[in-house]
Design an enzyme around this catalytic site. Structure first.
Site, PDB file in Angstrom:
ATOM      1  N   ASN A 268       0.920  -1.148  -0.031  1.00 40.94           N
ATOM      2  CA  ASN A 268      -0.064  -0.074   0.213  1.00 40.94           C
ATOM      3  C   ASN A 268       0.768   1.218   0.045  1.00 40.94           C
ATOM      4  OD1 ASN A 268      -1.780   2.080   0.356  1.00 40.94           O
ATOM      5  ND2 ASN A 268      -2.793   1.347   2.273  1.00 40.94           N
TER       6      ASN A 268
ATOM      7  N   ARG B 190      -2.760  -2.125  -3.286  1.00 39.97           N
ATOM      8  CA  ARG B 190      -3.923  -1.233  -2.843  1.00 39.97           C
ATOM      9  C   ARG B 190      -3.879  -0.119  -3.888  1.00 39.97           C
ATOM     10  NH1 ARG B 190      -5.189   3.005   1.264  1.00 39.97           N
ATOM     11  NH2 ARG B 190      -7.620   3.141   1.258  1.00 39.97           N
TER      12      ARG B 190
ATOM     13  N   HIS C 107     -13.041   1.746   1.037  1.00 38.36           N
ATOM     14  CA  HIS C 107     -12.624   0.799   1.912  1.00 38.36           C
ATOM     15  C   HIS C 107     -13.311  -0.508   1.253  1.00 38.36           C
ATOM     16  CE1 HIS C 107     -12.738   4.222   5.194  1.00 38.36           C
ATOM     17  NE2 HIS C 107     -11.552   3.919   4.871  1.00 38.36           N
TER      18      HIS C 107
ATOM     19  N   ARG D 269     -12.026  14.246   8.580  1.00 40.54           N
ATOM     20  CA  ARG D 269     -12.776  14.621   7.315  1.00 40.54           C
ATOM     21  C   ARG D 269     -14.316  15.014   8.063  1.00 40.54           C
ATOM     22  NH1 ARG D 269     -11.258   9.527   4.479  1.00 40.54           N
ATOM     23  NH2 ARG D 269      -9.253  10.091   3.619  1.00 40.54           N
TER      24      ARG D 269
ATOM     25  N   GLU E 231      -7.193  -6.179   5.534  1.00 35.61           N
ATOM     26  CA  GLU E 231      -7.467  -5.899   3.985  1.00 35.61           C
ATOM     27  C   GLU E 231      -6.083  -6.455   3.356  1.00 35.61           C
ATOM     28  OE1 GLU E 231      -8.907  -1.574   3.691  1.00 35.61           O
ATOM     29  OE2 GLU E 231      -8.191  -1.771   5.671  1.00 35.61           O
TER      30      GLU E 231
END
Length: 398
Positions: free
Chosen positions: A7, A94, A183, A242, A385
């Site tokens: 990633n 990813r 996600h 956020r 993940e």
């Protein structure tokens, strides 16, 4: 079969080498502060049940230097877990944004890389860095198949009535402005685990991924039918920095009446809002500590955070005409927190009932924390993940 999962961020590389015979990591780590005066490599190995840690600091001018050092550590005579880079059969990457071009995992070709470049405007902070990771890995691990796993792919089953915005047609037809969701690897992994646990392939599951970034998904029979994030990762739930959902009129007010530039508003909503804006803290552990002590700022922030989650549970139960399970995952979702209790409070109409004693136990891959006899299961499933990316990569190259 060994698969390396990467990633790549703008100044970091997160990685994990997984033995797919056992589905357990052989090594994992993080290369960070790439491009700064002093970079850092944090490397862990897992051999015979023992975890060993190595931390190094040295100049890491670019991703190539960082990933080359990772390859050296993986094959080192003393601390290595493989003897040669050729033992890595695939590198799973990813890739954040696949737009409408990628609905599944792909072997990365020149054509794929060109398409990922075309999608840079949809994820300017992520896709360029992700692609750098691919191009560097091609050189460092030339014998491995490079595989792309897209964050958005799982959400490509969302129906048009859910992914379209009520804008003039040309904004979708010409600019592809629509909901994409993120996600996806996490939502896919935990929804499949939940469906397997429930023993019902048609189960209606609401997955709740609560980390610094946070999102939810409605999954019906293993198929995603809606998610909270939109064209970018800003919408939906309140997050670490956020804002989540806001009235668009706020943007017009700030730019037209208060003199904010578009860049300043973007920074405000992405980097200075959410829990940071409400409380001054980005880490939920800090916010929750103040919440427990009765700090009114933290109390309001947690209540806002929970209220938004509950709103989406109700919305997704309506979208699927029912819900069989809600699933908590990721840092906030999995760990000790008042959030799960508060989300489940006053939700008996939907059959959601939380059990305090069960919530203290973490002894399975799937932990059920609802009361006995509750109509709707409440589950905690640790997300993985990296393993999901590795599994998808392996399926592609078998």
């Amino acid at each position: 079969m060994n698969i390396l999962v990467i990633n790549a961020g703008s100044s970091s590389i997160k990685y994990q080498l997984i033995d797919m015979n056992t589905e357990l990591p052989l090594a994992s780590g993080l290369v960070e502060r790439i491009g700064l005066e002093e970079g850092v490599v944090k490397h862990k190995t897992f051999v015979n049940g023992e975890e060993n840690k190595i931390t190094e600091s040295f100049p890491i001018p670019d991703h190539a230097v960082g990933l080359k050092r990772v390859a050296e550590l993986l094959t080192d005579e003393k601390v290595g877990v493989i003897s040669d880079p050729s033992e890595i059969k695939a590198v799973g990457h990813r890739l954040v944004h696949g737009g409408e071009s990628f609905t599944d995992t792909v072997v990365i070709t020149d054509e794929v890389k060109a398409k990922v470049k075309e999608l840079f405007p949809l994820a300017p902070l992520h896709n360029p860095a992700n692609l750098v990771g691919v191009e560097v890995a091609e050189k460092v691990f030339p014998n491995a198949t490079q595989v792309g796993v897209f964050d958005t792919a799982f959400h490509q089953t969302i129906p048009e009535k859910a992914f379209r915005y009520a804008l003039p047609q040309k904004f979708y037809n010409e600019m592809r402005i629509r909901k994409y969701g993120f996600h996806g690897t996490s939502h896919k992994f935990i929804s499949e685990k939940a469906i397997e646990y429930l023993g019902n392939k048609d189960a209606k599951v609401i997955t709740i991924h609560l980390g610094n970034g946070a999102s939810m998904a409605a999954v019906k029979g293993g198929v995603c039918v809606d998610t909270t994030m939109g064209m970018g990762p800003l919408g939906g739930l309140i997050m670490g920095t956020r804002s989540g959902d806001i009235d668009p009129a706020i943007i017009f007010y700030l730019t037209q009446q208060k003199g904010f530039t578009a860049d300043e508003v973007a920074d405000l909503l992405n980097k200075e809002s959410g829990m940071k804006g409400l409380t001054g803290f980005t880490d939920m552990r800090d916010v929750e500590g103040n919440f427990v002590n009765g700090d009114p700022v933290a109390v309001l922030a947690i209540n806002m955070y929970v209220y938004r989650i509950k709103q989406y549970i109700g919305s997704y139960a309506a979208a699927m005409n029912g819900v069989d399970a809600i699933v908590f995952t990721a840092g906030v979702g999995e760990n000790k927190t008042p959030v799960r209790r508060m989300v489940c409070e006053d939700m008996t109409y939907l059959g959601i009932e939380w059990d305090a004693e069960k919530d203290k136990i973490r002894d399975k891959d799937v932990n059920e924390i609802n009361t006995d006899g509750a109509k709707t299961k409440v589950l905690i499933i640790p997300t993985n993940e990296e393993l999901e990316i590795a599994k998808q990569s392996m399926e592609l190259i078998k």
